[in-house]
Design a protein around this motif. Sequence first.
Motif, PDB file in Angstrom:
ATOM      1  N   ALA A 238      29.335  34.579  39.415  1.00  0.00           N
ATOM      2  CA  ALA A 238      28.080  34.802  40.127  1.00  0.00           C
ATOM      3  C   ALA A 238      28.286  35.805  41.262  1.00  0.00           C
ATOM      4  N   ARG A 239      29.384  35.658  41.984  1.00  0.00           N
ATOM      5  CA  ARG A 239      29.693  36.578  43.085  1.00  0.00           C
ATOM      6  C   ARG A 239      29.895  37.999  42.562  1.00  0.00           C
ATOM      7  N   HIS A 240      30.574  38.131  41.419  1.00  0.00           N
ATOM      8  CA  HIS A 240      30.804  39.464  40.861  1.00  0.00           C
ATOM      9  C   HIS A 240      29.485  40.118  40.434  1.00  0.00           C
TER      10      HIS A 240
ATOM     11  N   GLN B  34      37.552  49.045  46.747  1.00  0.00           N
ATOM     12  CA  GLN B  34      37.620  47.731  47.374  1.00  0.00           C
ATOM     13  C   GLN B  34      36.975  46.672  46.480  1.00  0.00           C
ATOM     14  N   ILE B  35      35.796  46.975  45.956  1.00  0.00           N
ATOM     15  CA  ILE B  35      35.094  46.036  45.085  1.00  0.00           C
ATOM     16  C   ILE B  35      35.954  45.680  43.877  1.00  0.00           C
ATOM     17  N   LEU B  36      36.494  46.686  43.214  1.00  0.00           N
ATOM     18  CA  LEU B  36      37.253  46.453  41.990  1.00  0.00           C
ATOM     19  C   LEU B  36      38.531  45.668  42.263  1.00  0.00           C
ATOM     20  N   ALA B  37      39.195  45.959  43.370  1.00  0.00           N
ATOM     21  CA  ALA B  37      40.427  45.235  43.687  1.00  0.00           C
ATOM     22  C   ALA B  37      40.159  43.752  43.910  1.00  0.00           C
ATOM     23  N   TYR B  38      39.092  43.431  44.642  1.00  0.00           N
ATOM     24  CA  TYR B  38      38.795  42.030  44.934  1.00  0.00           C
ATOM     25  C   TYR B  38      38.300  41.284  43.686  1.00  0.00           C
ATOM     26  N   VAL B  39      37.513  41.957  42.855  1.00  0.00           N
ATOM     27  CA  VAL B  39      37.058  41.320  41.622  1.00  0.00           C
ATOM     28  C   VAL B  39      38.247  41.058  40.698  1.00  0.00           C
ATOM     29  N   MET B  40      39.170  42.019  40.603  1.00  0.00           N
ATOM     30  CA  MET B  40      40.326  41.844  39.721  1.00  0.00           C
ATOM     31  C   MET B  40      41.239  40.718  40.202  1.00  0.00           C
ATOM     32  N   GLN B  41      41.268  40.461  41.486  1.00  0.00           N
ATOM     33  CA  GLN B  41      42.049  39.341  42.001  1.00  0.00           C
ATOM     34  C   GLN B  41      41.530  38.028  41.424  1.00  0.00           C
TER      35      GLN B  41
ATOM     36  N   GLN C 178      38.047  31.224  47.139  1.00  0.00           N
ATOM     37  CA  GLN C 178      36.627  31.584  47.190  1.00  0.00           C
ATOM     38  C   GLN C 178      36.365  32.506  48.384  1.00  0.00           C
ATOM     39  N   TRP C 179      35.471  33.455  48.221  1.00  0.00           N
ATOM     40  CA  TRP C 179      35.163  34.387  49.301  1.00  0.00           C
ATOM     41  C   TRP C 179      33.705  34.807  49.225  1.00  0.00           C
ATOM     42  N   ASP C 180      33.232  35.373  50.315  1.00  0.00           N
ATOM     43  CA  ASP C 180      31.825  35.749  50.459  1.00  0.00           C
ATOM     44  C   ASP C 180      31.703  37.258  50.286  1.00  0.00           C
ATOM     45  N   ALA C 181      30.951  37.675  49.287  1.00  0.00           N
ATOM     46  CA  ALA C 181      30.797  39.105  49.018  1.00  0.00           C
ATOM     47  C   ALA C 181      30.101  39.843  50.151  1.00  0.00           C
ATOM     48  N   THR C 182      29.319  39.141  50.935  1.00  0.00           N
ATOM     49  CA  THR C 182      28.592  39.784  52.033  1.00  0.00           C
ATOM     50  C   THR C 182      29.534  40.187  53.159  1.00  0.00           C
ATOM     51  N   THR C 183      30.560  39.376  53.408  1.00  0.00           N
ATOM     52  CA  THR C 183      31.436  39.632  54.551  1.00  0.00           C
ATOM     53  C   THR C 183      32.768  40.265  54.166  1.00  0.00           C
TER      54      THR C 183
END
Length: 395
Positions: A140-142, A210-217, A48-53
């Motif tokens: 929800a984060r995505h 960056q966004i796409l890489a983290y979402v794909m993870q 789990q991670w925070d999209a804000t940080t």
Amino acid sequence: MTTREFYAHEPAEPVWEVPASGSARFSWDYQDGRERLLSLYQKGKDKQWDATTRIDWDLPVDPYDPLGIPDENLPVHDTPYWDRMTERNKDELRRLFASWQFSQFLHGEQGAMVCAARIVESVPDLDAKFYSATQTMDEARHAEIFGRFLHEKVGLVYPVDDNLQALLGDTLRDSRWDMPYLGMQVLIEGLALAAFGMLRDTTDKPLPRQILAYVMQDEARHVAFGRMALRDHYAQLTERELREREEFVIEGCYLMRDRLRGEVVLTDFGLPAADAAELSERSSYLRLFRRLLFSRIVPCVKDIGLWGERLQRAYVDMGVLEMGDSSLDLLMAQDEELAERFDAERFAAEEEARREEVAAVIAAGAGAGVDAGPGTGPGAGASEPEVKEGPKGRG
């Protein structure tokens, strides 16, 4: 300010209500569970991670070229329409296409969130409920991320595509508990991963990459979850039940291949509808996307046990049958590794910046001790605070 003020078109309805049928299922066995699925649940908690940080939202974005996709990928490129466009026209067209594409990501992620919550409610096994709860948070984060990018960086949002909405509706209306898995985890997630991967690997813009890489993870885990749960369940179904699910897959694959094209962007730009449809269909970018789309879906469908004769004939017709032998595990591992590499690079850069800051403070302190001349007191020499320009509006 609400999203309604950002829409390119007014949505047909402010809230889309999908009548849902089926049962909410409770399990009273709190210890029995599949080890591999519980391990995935643990991984879901750990990751789990925070999209804000985690996302560097300070990275600049040009709203008129937010994704950095080569112009050759636009369906009107190298046509008389393109030749007649001014540079301002081309800027606006890039903005519209980027908005349409990320808007469909946004709506799809909300659909994934609803489907994951539906799985929590309807799946009979507690281990699957546990994992689906973590996926609901992921989705929800995505949705939060894609919504923020569109509102703050692009300033324009498109309504959900009619065909994506149709596939979401078919997935949610079915009363069988496995259908949200099949429609979302296999078809819609496969569609999203193909689109994410194409953009991630072609954009030269750091924030969307960056966004796409983290979402794909995250999505790599979701696909693994769907494969595990459906493989176990479909091994117990009758031939008739399997054929019913294959029919759903066939219809969904044709729908995604033939109708998710985004020609509304071209008609918004003033092109006749017939020309917009023809140019979209001839686009080399769309042809490549369709191939990559099935690189994720076909091996997953085969892996979960849906590989009847009619389904195989449909994939022959689409020219993608051989993709059933692709390694989905390898693709998912690559998705995870790239996100981890981004993290390593970012943390290394932050550590280097901290070292430089400490060195500068030490050097400044040493210089002040040797020659503390006038103007060194508190507030002396202070510069005007930097004023950052806010995100551009709708142009």
